[in-house]
Design an enzyme around this catalytic site. Structure first.
Site, PDB file in Angstrom:
ATOM      1  CB  SER A 142      14.015  39.532   5.985  1.00  0.00           C
ATOM      2  OG  SER A 142      13.298  38.302   5.270  1.00  0.00           O
ATOM      3  CE1 TYR A 155      15.362  39.568   0.050  1.00  0.00           C
ATOM      4  CE2 TYR A 155      14.486  37.384   1.859  1.00  0.00           C
ATOM      5  CZ  TYR A 155      14.407  39.084   1.353  1.00  0.00           C
ATOM      6  OH  TYR A 155      13.218  40.007   1.835  1.00  0.00           O
TER       7      TYR A 155
END
Ligand SMILES: NC(=O)c1ccc[n+]([C@@H]2O[C@H](COP(=O)([O-])OP(=O)(O)OC[C@H]3O[C@@H](n4cnc5c(N)ncnc54)[C@H](OP(=O)(O)O)[C@@H]3O)[C@@H](O)[C@H]2O)c1
Length: 256
Positions: A142, A155
């Site tokens: 990501s 995350y």
């Protein structure tokens, strides 16, 4: 002939979002698919859908946190279609984790699925790739891997781990015939981003995101970040001094 023709692909997180989109796209181009996720019913439905389009695929329900289950899933795929050419380690979960009320269980869950799950996926396929001298490992990381973001410690930590993990693999596998590609997507419309109240800059349609990922894999890119507008902002953030980064990043939360 496309890059994907007759390639055997072990794809995790195939039951929805990016994984499902990738399955449909590379299946259309001739790949033979082993589809991993926890929800068996969704996988069975996807296999039916793919088979009606002429794609060969099998459902391999498993939790990526379970290394043995993944090894068995990879064995099943090899038995059915032959040696695995490509791993796409895509399974992952998002999480809002405000640091003032940090929940260790939540952090452990996110890291176990996103990072350890990806490592388990690699362990299930890599020894055979190395002994054959060919293969391709793909991580769906990501843009959140590059620097910390507000309310995203779990995350960001997990995805920074994924990117560093696969980069280390890339170095170790340079002379082993195994290619490593790390994908860093920005925001894509999937169940993971659905329902967020915060504005998600340069939010992409799923099909557009999938096509970009497929193209980067075909080219064997070492690392690929998109969309370019957000990737450029993130790259600028990486060379900013901390005081400036903190000032800007703390004003731009993508989680409510
Ligand atoms: N959407 C975005 O904007 C975006 C941006 C950057 C990166 N990503 C990354 O892209 C990947 C896919 O995300 P998405 O947006 O497509 O989300 P999604 O639609 O929620 O899909 C996540 C997939 O991961 C699977 N999964 C979750 N936990 C699992 C587990 N323990 N074992 C096996 N499979 C598991 C889910 O299947 P089951 O629930 O059936 O297990 C599902 O198939 C993730 O790694 C995410 O971090 C997404």
């Amino acid at each position: 002939m496309s890059y994907w023709t007759n390639k055997v692909v072990f794809l995790t997180g195939a039951s929805s979002g990016i994984g499902k989109g990738l399955a449909v796209e590379v299946g259309k181009q001739g790949a033979k698919l082993g589809l991993v996720a926890r929800r068996a019913a969704e996988l069975a439905e996807l296999v039916n859908e793919l088979e009606t389009k002429g794609t060969q695929a099998i459902a391999l329900p498993a939790d990526v946190q379970d290394a043995n289950a993944l090894r068995e899933a990879a064995d099943q795929l090899r038995l059915r279609f032959g040696p695995i050419d490509i791993l796409v380690a895509n399974a992952g979960v998002g999480a809002t984790s405000p640091s003032t009320v940090l929940q260790p269980d939540q952090v452990a869950r996110v890291v176990n699925i996103n990072l350890i799950g990806a490592a388990n996926s690699v362990a299930a396929v890599l020894p055979e790739m190395v002994s054959r001298g060919s293969g391709h490992l793909v991580a769906i990381s990501s843009l959140a891997a590059y620097r910390g973001l507000p309310k995203s410690a779990a995350y960001c930590g997990s995805k920074a781990g994924v990117s560093a993990f696969f980069e280390s693999l890339r170095l170790d596998l340079r002379d082993k015939g195994v290619v490593v590609t790390i994908i860093h997507p920005g925001f894509i419309k999937t169940p993971l981003t659905a329902g967020r109240k915060a504005t998600l800059p340069f939010l992409m349609e799923l099909d557009d995101g999938v096509k970009k990922i497929v193209g980067a894999i075909e080219k064997g890119k070492k690392s690929y970040a998109f969309p370019w507008q957000l990737a450029t902002v993130v790259r600028a953030g990486m060379i900013m001094p901390n005081f400036l980064y903190d000032w800007i990043a703390s004003r731009n939360s993508y989680r409510e």
